[in-house]
Each structure stands twice: as structure tokens, then as C-alpha cells.
Design a protein around this motif. Structure first.
Motif, PDB file in Angstrom:
ATOM      1  N   ASP A 280       0.844  -1.180   0.000  1.00 32.83           N
ATOM      2  CA  ASP A 280       0.000   0.000   0.000  1.00 32.83           C
ATOM      3  C   ASP A 280       0.879   1.229   0.000  1.00 32.83           C
ATOM      4  O   ASP A 280       2.020   1.157   0.424  1.00 32.83           O
ATOM      5  CB  ASP A 280      -0.719   0.054   1.367  1.00 32.83           C
ATOM      6  N   LYS A 281       0.331   2.343  -0.385  1.00 32.79           N
ATOM      7  CA  LYS A 281       1.136   3.564  -0.291  1.00 32.79           C
ATOM      8  C   LYS A 281       0.928   4.246   1.061  1.00 32.79           C
ATOM      9  O   LYS A 281       1.835   4.324   1.874  1.00 32.79           O
ATOM     10  CB  LYS A 281       0.794   4.519  -1.427  1.00 32.79           C
ATOM     11  N   THR A 282      -0.323   4.705   1.266  1.00 37.21           N
ATOM     12  CA  THR A 282      -0.580   5.588   2.396  1.00 37.21           C
ATOM     13  C   THR A 282      -0.336   4.872   3.722  1.00 37.21           C
ATOM     14  O   THR A 282      -0.966   3.859   4.009  1.00 37.21           O
ATOM     15  CB  THR A 282      -2.014   6.107   2.338  1.00 37.21           C
ATOM     16  N   PHE A 391     -17.771   5.802   3.594  1.00 36.55           N
ATOM     17  CA  PHE A 391     -16.639   5.675   2.670  1.00 36.55           C
ATOM     18  C   PHE A 391     -16.417   4.214   2.329  1.00 36.55           C
ATOM     19  O   PHE A 391     -16.500   3.337   3.177  1.00 36.55           O
ATOM     20  CB  PHE A 391     -15.368   6.231   3.311  1.00 36.55           C
ATOM     21  N   LYS A 396     -14.368   5.224  -3.407  1.00 30.62           N
ATOM     22  CA  LYS A 396     -13.395   6.265  -3.075  1.00 30.62           C
ATOM     23  C   LYS A 396     -14.064   7.574  -2.712  1.00 30.62           C
ATOM     24  O   LYS A 396     -13.567   8.650  -3.032  1.00 30.62           O
ATOM     25  CB  LYS A 396     -12.394   6.461  -4.215  1.00 30.62           C
ATOM     26  N   MET A 398     -17.332   9.430   0.170  1.00 26.56           N
ATOM     27  CA  MET A 398     -18.380   9.253   1.157  1.00 26.56           C
ATOM     28  C   MET A 398     -19.269  10.489   1.146  1.00 26.56           C
ATOM     29  O   MET A 398     -18.892  11.551   0.642  1.00 26.56           O
ATOM     30  CB  MET A 398     -17.782   9.070   2.553  1.00 26.56           C
ATOM     31  N   LYS A 435     -17.343  13.843  -0.241  1.00 23.46           N
ATOM     32  CA  LYS A 435     -15.907  14.093  -0.388  1.00 23.46           C
ATOM     33  C   LYS A 435     -15.235  12.813  -0.860  1.00 23.46           C
ATOM     34  O   LYS A 435     -15.621  11.708  -0.454  1.00 23.46           O
ATOM     35  CB  LYS A 435     -15.325  14.630   0.920  1.00 23.46           C
ATOM     36  N   ARG A 478      -1.728  14.183  -1.969  1.00 24.92           N
ATOM     37  CA  ARG A 478      -2.954  13.395  -1.983  1.00 24.92           C
ATOM     38  C   ARG A 478      -4.086  14.406  -2.087  1.00 24.92           C
ATOM     39  O   ARG A 478      -4.147  15.363  -1.319  1.00 24.92           O
ATOM     40  CB  ARG A 478      -3.051  12.610  -0.689  1.00 24.92           C
ATOM     41  N   VAL A 479      -4.963  14.223  -3.052  1.00 24.29           N
ATOM     42  CA  VAL A 479      -5.987  15.226  -3.311  1.00 24.29           C
ATOM     43  C   VAL A 479      -7.377  14.658  -3.027  1.00 24.29           C
ATOM     44  O   VAL A 479      -7.698  13.546  -3.426  1.00 24.29           O
ATOM     45  CB  VAL A 479      -5.932  15.708  -4.778  1.00 24.29           C
ATOM     46  N   LEU A 480      -8.174  15.441  -2.305  1.00 18.39           N
ATOM     47  CA  LEU A 480      -9.564  15.082  -2.059  1.00 18.39           C
ATOM     48  C   LEU A 480     -10.436  16.220  -2.572  1.00 18.39           C
ATOM     49  O   LEU A 480     -10.111  17.384  -2.372  1.00 18.39           O
ATOM     50  CB  LEU A 480      -9.822  14.933  -0.562  1.00 18.39           C
ATOM     51  N   ASP A 539      -4.822   5.652  -4.460  1.00 14.26           N
ATOM     52  CA  ASP A 539      -4.605   7.066  -4.753  1.00 14.26           C
ATOM     53  C   ASP A 539      -4.475   7.331  -6.256  1.00 14.26           C
ATOM     54  O   ASP A 539      -4.425   6.414  -7.066  1.00 14.26           O
ATOM     55  CB  ASP A 539      -3.353   7.540  -3.994  1.00 14.26           C
ATOM     56  N   HIS A 540      -4.366   8.611  -6.594  1.00 12.93           N
ATOM     57  CA  HIS A 540      -4.255   9.081  -7.970  1.00 12.93           C
ATOM     58  C   HIS A 540      -2.971   8.568  -8.642  1.00 12.93           C
ATOM     59  O   HIS A 540      -1.928   8.514  -7.993  1.00 12.93           O
ATOM     60  CB  HIS A 540      -4.246  10.616  -7.939  1.00 12.93           C
ATOM     61  N   ARG A 585      -5.437   3.926  -8.196  1.00 12.12           N
ATOM     62  CA  ARG A 585      -6.896   3.919  -8.224  1.00 12.12           C
ATOM     63  C   ARG A 585      -7.428   2.482  -8.235  1.00 12.12           C
ATOM     64  O   ARG A 585      -8.342   2.148  -8.969  1.00 12.12           O
ATOM     65  CB  ARG A 585      -7.403   4.662  -9.463  1.00 12.12           C
TER      66      ARG A 585
HETATM   67  P1  ADP Z   1      -4.207   4.168  -0.266  1.00 13.19           P
HETATM   68  O1  ADP Z   1      -4.110   2.949  -1.092  1.00 13.19           O
HETATM   69  O2  ADP Z   1      -3.161   5.167  -0.625  1.00 13.19           O
HETATM   70  O3  ADP Z   1      -4.275   3.875   1.204  1.00 13.19           O
HETATM   71  P2  ADP Z   1      -7.052   4.671  -0.081  1.00 13.19           P
HETATM   72  O4  ADP Z   1      -7.649   3.442  -0.644  1.00 13.19           O
HETATM   73  O5  ADP Z   1      -7.054   4.863   1.383  1.00 13.19           O
HETATM   74  O6  ADP Z   1      -5.575   4.884  -0.686  1.00 13.19           O
HETATM   75  O7  ADP Z   1      -7.778   5.928  -0.721  1.00 13.19           O
HETATM   76  C1  ADP Z   1      -7.992   5.983  -2.091  1.00 13.19           C
HETATM   77  C2  ADP Z   1      -8.669   7.267  -2.457  1.00 13.19           C
HETATM   78  O8  ADP Z   1      -9.917   7.370  -1.772  1.00 13.19           O
HETATM   79  C3  ADP Z   1      -7.891   8.490  -2.043  1.00 13.19           C
HETATM   80  O9  ADP Z   1      -7.001   8.902  -3.046  1.00 13.19           O
HETATM   81  C4  ADP Z   1      -8.990   9.517  -1.864  1.00 13.19           C
HETATM   82  O10 ADP Z   1      -9.326  10.079  -3.112  1.00 13.19           O
HETATM   83  C5  ADP Z   1     -10.163   8.705  -1.379  1.00 13.19           C
HETATM   84  N1  ADP Z   1     -10.290   8.755   0.070  1.00 13.19           N
HETATM   85  C6  ADP Z   1      -9.448   8.222   0.979  1.00 13.19           C
HETATM   86  N2  ADP Z   1      -9.872   8.425   2.238  1.00 13.19           N
HETATM   87  C7  ADP Z   1     -11.020   9.125   2.127  1.00 13.19           C
HETATM   88  C8  ADP Z   1     -11.968   9.643   3.061  1.00 13.19           C
HETATM   89  N3  ADP Z   1     -11.810   9.481   4.379  1.00 13.19           N
HETATM   90  N4  ADP Z   1     -13.032  10.319   2.594  1.00 13.19           N
HETATM   91  C9  ADP Z   1     -13.202  10.471   1.263  1.00 13.19           C
HETATM   92  N5  ADP Z   1     -12.382  10.021   0.345  1.00 13.19           N
HETATM   93  C10 ADP Z   1     -11.293   9.347   0.737  1.00 13.19           C
END
Ligand code: ADP
Ligand code: MG
Length: 874
Positions: A280-282, A391, A396, A398, A435, A478-480, A539-540, A585
Motif C-alpha cells: 500500500d502507499k498511504t 466511505f 473512493k 463518502m 468528499k 494526496r488530493v480530495l 490514490d491518484h 486507483r
Molecule cells: P491508499 O491505497 O493510498 O491507502 P485509499 O484506498 O485509502 O488509498 O484511498 C484511495 C482514495 O480514496 C484516495 O485517493 C482519496 O481520493 C479517497 N479517500 C481516501 N480516504 C477518504 C476519506 N476518508 N473520505 C473520502 N475520500 C477518501
């Protein structure tokens, strides 16, 4: 403990010893019977002690992996161990939680729970707070109760705990699931097989030895029988199985010290052969210390970080607060704080500081909002949440729905304006904030919010938004995005997901999440170790690629998105899976495809995951790795290993540890079997040459248990070789005897046999053994023992010299060797020992001969290693 003890006694090898003791008794050699009996007891005690320790170690690990539970106690939200939950606690659960006790649902936001473990029902059931009216209802119909051990698959909720532990529904059937058997590792299984082979070999050798002795003139049947038993005992490596178990368990403990919690013992071994780490990244590659950096509305960006550097703080006085540059930013931040499940709490030890509880991405948004003077708690009171679509990493995004009819006093916290004026609504209406990922939001948005007006989202705007999103992402942010729609009335809960449609796009928030500093080195280390790192993220693509390049993961600019994955055939994926290092993604179910494609190419995969939906991929991967801090309970349950620090570097360290442990297991197998080979051939050789046996049963048992067993135990903690992470991983299918093992056995076995057999042949006349066998036999015994001590030191490294690792880097081994040499001297020179073992005092000259011969063995092994090093360089 009784079971462990019993297993020590029913071991076929021990049965041979018991048989030998009985035979000796029948032959009226009671001293032998007693001696063998002592050895059997010692062996059982040693094996028992080790296995017991190993089990205790694993049990401790298991206790540690008990998940934490979020509870509301005394007005605070805190995380406690699941076994500390008491009736009356309010537990907060969300998708991925495992219910820690039985409780009554007091809040449910689309809470869905999978109760298959209790009811057998394979679909998740909806939970609500509505009362039930029947007195007797089957478990599966009690929709306002949640039960221990079941898993939340969707939504969020709270439950008031009613019963805990053995009184719960699960507890009532717990006896059924308590006796889970420990899995045997591939290595242990192969050793079990080896044990059987050795047993057959022992029988064959008994037959050979018996016939050899029978060919001698005037054979003494009793002696023959004793000799045959002695030889059979020499074949059997008594200490081996216990040593392997303890080596793996100690290895698991060592990994724990390096933040890797092993949940399944076989993982210790499999880690050594991992060829791909899918991460995973984050949070794993990055710190998950999210900080809002940029607010971007309609092409107007504000750099938040720059302003914070100038001394702005949460809830500071008016002049310490950040100021919005546009109304759009106020709406963006308000939306991001309202559509948010984290919370800001005053810190325990510092009442002037706030700390975010919950998802770090969401926490960062609340901290940013606080710096603008918008406190989530105030916003929530003014605009209470009345509905939500949780969410999900597939969507991606909520959505939360808020009531606008409330009191306007929160207006102050919106920097002077109110949601009504920003949105142009009247009271008595509702607003839904969504978001999530910007690309996803653009698909469901039809309008854009510009200062005080809403315009259609035309191609021009879409392009501008996508361009800013890409610029932010390319910089690794990281963009929301945040979007909203207003509602005249509150939709039915079942129709809520349809709200995510025809939205008004407000803007986006860019957050930095710095890469963990140690990851870059860890990636480089794994590269030299023949382990590839693959990033799989939700992520993006540009964010992912930017960070993958920073960390040295990406070898090219290729990124495959979840969208592309979904339309690829397995063959197409197979064709590219070796070249692509970044998947972006990605939804959890795609992870399974990636694992499958890599496995088809023969890879051994460690795969990380944190969400509910990651469980299948974690199970499918050879090593499922869960996150100790941010991981859901469900993902931990499905994993083989938990990273206590969520850190990628920990996986790499664990693979290094896994390789070292595997090397060490091979090391002491080599050590023990080479010695047995030498001994057996000395016995067979002397029988064939018509000499009496130079060793008696007791001496052989002593060698197998003490001279072999003690140093072997110490070899289990041998530090890794210099090149452990500079060579390719071993194949899991490789034979136990591969990579130089059988050559070592043949060579060292021949050396030990050669020297001791030469001594037996030449020494027989030289030391007048026909009349006084004591000295002759003691010399052979001592030569064998001392040879093994040199072997123990030499075997510490496969190719490097005996001194390469530093003589003192394995102190237990030095103690074992020193202790064994002292014991040997006692056996030679102390009267009671002499009587027990049938030995005789040696003169210094005789002792020197033994020492010289054993040094020859050590030297032989070192010379062979020098040749191996030379071959490597060539
Ligand atoms: P990663 O693999 O990096 O952990 P996630 O699966 O957690 O990525 O998140 C993927 C995408 O979902 C993010 O790039 C963001 O656009 C969206 N996202 C992540 N967390 C939230 C949140 N709490 N509320 C809304 N959108 C979110
Ligand atoms: Mg994540």
C-alpha cells in the motif's frame, strides 16, 4: 503441557531408545538400562522444555495480536484491548471492525454485520436500533443486537455492551473453536519425512551391522544385539525436531522486537523466500502524517502550509487564525469537516493542544478547519448529520447529509458567513456533502460553485479542474475533492446513495504525506536481495508515480489503474505484470488479480492490506501483511503477519530475519547430520574390519544429545551472514539438501569418519586395545567430540572463514562449545563419569593426538570454504 510431554515420548526415535533399554534389561545389563532410561528422561525433558517455551512464545504473540477496540467511556473516546471491554461500555464500530462482545445497537449508520460464524448466514445483515417485539427470536433475527466475533462489513455504529467473554453467544460455543491446532511449517513437515527415512535407514543399518558382526568368528549374540542398537541410535538425530521448533519460535520473537508480529509460524520460514512485496502507499510507504497544504477552488489556490509557518494555531485568538481568501474556501473546508468521521479531542496531557482521532486523512482536514477557527464539534451542532453513505475504497468517496434548520449561532465559526448564505438555501432544507477522489467526483458533478453563483460544469471547467488536480498529484500530494447538493427533503435511507448525483463541485484539498525516510533504503536493500517492490494504491496515478519514483520503486513511468485492470484479461495482465511497478486507483478486488498473476509467474508474495475488502487478497498472498495501527480487525484476522509500526521497512527486515532463520535451521541440520554420518560409518567400518565397537551406546547417546544438541541450539541464534540480503531468495520448493547441503554432509561426514576411523584402525594395535580397550575407545570418543566442536565453529558461515563474523558475535555458541569441552574432560578424568561412560584417563600425548585429528577436521572444512570462495569469485 501434558500433551507436549506425551508427544516427546511417542516419538518413534524415543521408542527405539526405550526398546534398547528393555533389551538391555532382558540381557541383564541393568546399568545400561538405567543409563538409557536417564537419557530418555533427559531427552524428553529437553524436548519438552523447548517445545513448551516455543508454545509459550507463540501464545504471547497471539495475545498481542488481540485487536484494539474504540470505546466511549466517561465522555472520552479511547482505544482499549478487546479483553478489557466490560458490560456498560459503548463500543464504536465501523466497516472492518470485529465486534468484541455482545451488545445492543444504540446507533446505526447503515451498519451491516456478517454473522456467518454464528448463524451460517453468508450475507451481511442490516442492524438498527428499532426495538424487537417477540420474546423468543432466533439469533439471526435480532436486528438490534450485535454479537462477539462477527465482522462489520459496512457502515458505522455504536453498541452498548451487554455481555462479555464466555457468557456471549460466541462464548457458549467457544469450546468448539478453542482447540485450534498449530500448523506445521513446510520445513517441519519435511523434517518429519526425513525422520521417517532415518528410521528405515536405522533398521537397514541394524541388519547390516548385525550381519557384519555375525560373520566374525565366534559371535557373541548379546554383544551383537547391543552393538546393533548402538548403531541404530547413532543414526537417529535425537535433538533435531525440537531444535527446529525452538528456532522458528525464537525467530518469531526476534521479529517481534523488530516490530513484525508473526501470527502464523510458517510465515517465519516463507518470509525468507519472498520475491515480491506488494505494498500500500498511504501509511506504509508514507508516514500517514497528513497535513493539508493547498486549498484549491475554481483555480484559486491558497498555500496553507506557508501560512501555518507564520504561527497559526487551532482555536487561536482571532489574529492567530488562518483567514480564508475566498468564500469558496470556507465552503470547501466546512464541507470537508462536516463530511468527516474523525474527531478533534483535547489531548490528555496537554489541555492546550488538540489531537485528531480517526483516519489520518480526515484528521488532517479537521486540523486545517480548526486553524481557520472552524471546530468540527460546533459545526456538527449547528448542522447535525441526519444521514450518510459511508466511505468505501471501491467508490473512493463518502457522503453525509446535514439538517440546515438548526441554530445559526455557528455562523461565527464559518468566518462570519453561514451555510445558508453560501449555498443560497432557506432553512428547513438539507445539504449533502460528498468528499472523495476528484476524478470520481467530476463524473457525478454537473455544476461548479463560483463565488456566490453556481454554473454548469462545462468542458472548460472540467479541464481546468483536472489540470490542477494533476499538478497537485504530480507533486506527490494526496488530493480530495468536495462537492454538495441541496435537498428539499430527507431521502429514505435506502435511497441515500442516489444523492451522489448531479452535484455542485466546490474545490479540492491537497495534502502532503511525506514518504517515510527509511523506506528508500529498504527498497534498495530488497532490490539487491532479489525482491521487487510493487506499489498498489487507491490514490491518484500521478501521486502514486511521483512517490514511487522518489522511493526508487518505479523503474519506468508505467502505471496501471484499477479501471484498466478491470478490463484486462488474465493473459494481458500476465504479460505486463513483470514490468509494471505502480498500480493506482485500485479497488481491493483488483489486488486479488495482481496476486494471482504474479503467483502464476512463480513469485512468492507478501501483500499488505488494511481494509475489510483486503481480506481475500491477504489470504491469497503467500504472506498477508496487516497494519497494526491503522488496519481493521478483519484484515488482521486474515493476515500472517502484522506490522506493529505500519512500516514498509519492517517487511524488508522481516524477510532478512526469515532468511537468517532458514539459514540457521539448515546450519544445524548440516551440523547434526554430518556428525551422525561420521559416527555411523566409524561404527560400521570397525565392524567390517572385525574390530570391537570403539563407542558404547551411552557415548553415542551423549554425543547426539549433548555434543550435537547444545551447539545446535546456539546455532539457532547465529547472526545472519553478510550476504543474506545480497543473494536471491531461496525457492520454497527447493530440497532440504539443496544449495550445497548434501555436498557438505558428504564432505564433512567423510572427514569425521576418515580421521576417527584411521585412529580406530591404527590405534587398535598401537594402544594395545585388545587387552586394554579403555584408552583406545576414549580416544576415538574424544576425537569425535572435539571434531564436532571445531565443526560447530566452522559451520557458522557457509563460505566465510571461522573468524569472519567476529568470534564473540555468538556468545551462546562459545559457551556451548566451551562447556562441552569441559564436560568431555570431566568424562575422561573424573572417576564416577569414567565408570558411567566406560572411559579411561588419557595421557597428555594421547589427548594431543585427539586434538590434532579434530583440528585436521576443522582445517579441512576451512580449506573447502576457501575453495568455495574462490569458485564464487571466478
Ligand atoms: P491508499 O491505497 O493510498 O491507502 P485509499 O484506498 O485509502 O488509498 O484511498 C484511495 C482514495 O480514496 C484516495 O485517493 C482519496 O481520493 C479517497 N479517500 C481516501 N480516504 C477518504 C476519506 N476518508 N473520505 C473520502 N475520500 C477518501
Ligand atoms: Mg488507505
Amino acid at each position: 503441557p501434558l500433551l507436549i510431554l506425551w508427544e516427546q515420548l511417542i516419538n518413534p526415535l524415543v521408542l527405539i531408545l526405550i526398546a534398547a533399554a528393555v533389551v538391555s534389561g532382558v540381557l541383564n545389563k541393568w546399568d545400561s538400562t538405567i543409563a538409557i532410561g536417564v537419557i530418555v528422561v533427559l531427552n524428553a525433558a529437553l524436548g519438552f522444555f523447548q517445545e513448551y517455551r516455543a508454545e509459550q512464545a507463540m501464545a504471547a504473540l497471539k495475545r498481542m495480536s488481540a485487536p484494539a477496540v474504540r470505546v466511549r467511556r466517561g465522555g472520552r473516546v479511547l482505544d482499549v484491548k478487546s479483553n478489557e471491554i466490560v458490560p456498560g461500555d459503548i463500543v464504536i464500530v465501523e466497516a472492518g471492525s470485529i465486534i468484541p462482545a455482545d451488545g445492543r445497537v444504540i446507533e446505526s449508520a447503515n451498519l451491516r454485520v456478517l454473522e456467518a460464524s454464528l448463524t451460517g448466514e453468508s450475507l451481511p445483515v442490516d442492524k438498527s436500533t428499532a426495538p424487537l417485539f417477540n420474546e423468543e427470536m432466533p439469533l439471526g433475527d435480532r436486528h438490534n443486537m450485535v454479537y462477539m466475533g462477527t465482522a462489520v462489513t459496512y457502515g458505522r455504529g455504536e453498541a452498548l455492551i451487554t455481555t462479555t467473554g464466555m457468557k456471549t453467544e460466541l462464548g457458549k460455543i467457544a469450546t468448539l473453536i478453542q482447540g485450534v491446532q498449530g500448523e506445521r511449517t513446510p520445513l517441519q513437515r519435511r523434517l518429519d519425512e526425513l525422520g521417517k527415512v532415518l528410521l528405515v535407514l536405522a533398521l537397514v543399518i541394524i541388519a547390516v551391522a548385525f550381519s557384519l558382526g555375525f560373520l566374525r568368528p565366534a559371535p557373541n549374540i548379546e554383544d551383537l544385539f547391543v552393538a546393533a542398537v548402538a548403531i541404530a541410535v547413532a543414526v537417529v538425530p535425537e535433538g533435531l525436531p525440537a531444535v527446529v521448533t525452538i528456532a522458528l519460535a525464537l525467530g518469531a520473537q526476534r521479529m517481534l522486537r523488530r516490530q513484525a508480529l508473526i501470527r502464523k509460524l510458517p510465515a517465519v520460514e516463507t518470509l525468507g523466500s519472498v520475491t515480491v512485496i506488494c505494498s500500500d502507499k498511504t501509511g506504509t510507504l508514507t508516514e500517514n502524517r497528513m497535513t493539508v497544504k493547498v486549498l484549491d477552488v475554481a483555480g484559486h489556490a491558497q498555500d496553507v502550509i506557508e501560512m501555518i509557518r507564520q504561527g497559526h494555531s487551532i482555536m487561536g485568538s482571532d489574529d492567530q487564525r488562518l483567514k480564508f481568501e475566498t468564500q469558496g474556501q470556507a465552503l470547501l473546508v466546512a464541507g470537508a469537516a462536516l463530511c468527516n468521521d474523525a474527531l478533534l479531542q483535547i489531548e490528555d496531557d496537554n489541555p492546550n493542544e488538540y489531537a485528531a482521532v480517526g483516519d489520518p486523512t480526515e484528521g488532517a482536514l479537521l486540523v486545517a478547519a480548526g486553524r481557520y477557527g472552524m471546530m468540527k464539534a460546533t459545526l456538527d451542532t449547528a448542522y447535525p448529520r441526519v444521514g450518510e453513505v459511508p466511505f468505501e475504497s471501491d467508490r473512493k468517496r463518502m457522503t453525509t447529509v446535514h439538517d440546515l434548520s438548526g441554530d445559526e449561532s455557528a455562523a461565527a465559526s464559518l468566518n462570519g458567513t453561514s451555510l445558508h448564505s453560501l449555498l443560497g438555501t432557506g432553512s428547513g432544507e438539507y445539504v449533502a456533502f460528498t468528499k472523495g477522489s476528484v476524478d470520481g467526483l467530476l463524473d457525478i458533478s454537473t455544476h461548479i460553485w463560483l463565488e456566490n453563483r453556481v454554473e454548469p460544469l462545462d468542458a472548460g471547467w472540467r479541464e481546468r479542474i483536472t489540470a490542477s488536480n494533476d499538478t497537485l498529484a504530480r507533486n506527490g500530494l494526496r488530493v480530495l475533492g468536495v462537492a454538495y447538493c441541496t435537498l428539499e427533503s430527507l431521502p429514505d435511507p435506502d435511497d441515500l446513495p442516489q444523492v451522489e448525483n448531479g452535484l455542485v463541485f466546490v474545490g479540492m484539498v491537497g495534502m502532503i504525506d511525506p514518504p517515510r525516510p527509511e523506506v528508500k533504503d529498504a527498497v534498495a536493500t530488497s532490490k539487491t536481495a532479489g525482491i521487487r517492490t510493487v506499489m498498489i494504491t487507491g490514490d491518484h496515478p500521478l501521486t502514486a508515480l511521483s512517490i514511487a519514483h522518489d522511493l526508487g520503486i518505479a523503474r519506468n513511468d508505467r502505471v496501471i489503474t484499477g479501471h484498466e485492470l478491470a478490463s484486462m484479461t488474465p493473459e494481458q495482465l500476465d504479460a505486463v505484470v513483470e514490468d509494471v511497478d505502480v498500480y493506482a486507483r485500485v479497488a481491493p478486488e483488483h489486488k486479488l488479480n495482481i496476486v494471482a498473476a504474479l503467483q502464476k509467474r512463480g513469485h512468492v508474495i507478501a501483500m499488505t492490506g488494511d481494509g475489510v475488502n483486503d481480506a481475500p487478497a491477504l489470504r491469497r498472498a503467500n504472506i498477508g501483511v496487516a497494519m497494526g495501527i491503522t488496519g481493521t480487525a478483519v484484515s488482521k484476522e486474515a493476515s500472517d503477519m502484522v506490522l506493529l509500526d505500519d512500516n514498509f521497512a519492517t517487511i524488508v527486515r522481516a524477510t532478512e530475519e526469515g532468511r537468517t532463520i532458514y539459514d540457521n535451521v539448515r546450519r544445524f541440520i548440516k551440523y547434526i547430520l554430518a556428525s551422525n554420518t561420521g559416527e555411523v560409518f566409524v561404527l560400521l567400518g570397525t565392524q567390517a574390519a572385525g574390530l570391537p565397537l570403539p563407542l558404547n551406546t551411552l557415548q553415542i547417546l551423549y554425543m547426539n544429545l549433548v555434543t550435537d544438541g547444545l551447539p545446535a541450539l546456539a546455532l539457532a541464534v547465529e547472526p545472519g551472514e553478510k550476504d543474506v540480503m545480497r543473494r536471491p531468495p531461496f525457492r520454497p520448493s527447493e530440497s532440504l539438501f539443496a544449495r550445497g547441503m548434501w555436498q557438505h554432509l558428504v564432505f564433512v561426514g567423510a572427514l569425521i569418519f576418515g580421521t576417527s576411523f584411521a585412529l580406530s584402525l591404527l590405534g587398535y594395535p598401537a594402544y594395545d586395545a585388545a587387552n586394554h580397550p579403555g584408552v583406545w575407545s576414549t580416544m576415538v570418543f574424544t576425537t569425535l567430540t572435539l571434531s564436532q566442536m571445531g565443526h560447530a565453529l566452522a559451520v557458522r558461515s557457509d563460505k566465510e572463514t571461522l573468524f569472519s563474523k567476529g568470534l564473540f558475535s555468538n556468545v551462546p555458541l562459545l559457551l556451548a562449545v566451551g562447556g562441552t569441552v569441559l564436560l568431555q574432560m570431566a568424562i575422561i578424568y573424573v572417576k564416577p563419569f569414567q565408570q558411567f561412560f566406560g572411559t579411561a584417563s588419557l595421557t597428555l600425548d594421547q589427548l594431543a593426538v585427539c586434538l590434532g585429528l579434530s583440528l585436521a577436521v576443522t582445517l579441512g572444512i576451512e580449506i573447502r570454504k576457501a575453495f568455495l570462495r574462490r569458485a564464487d569469485r571466478a
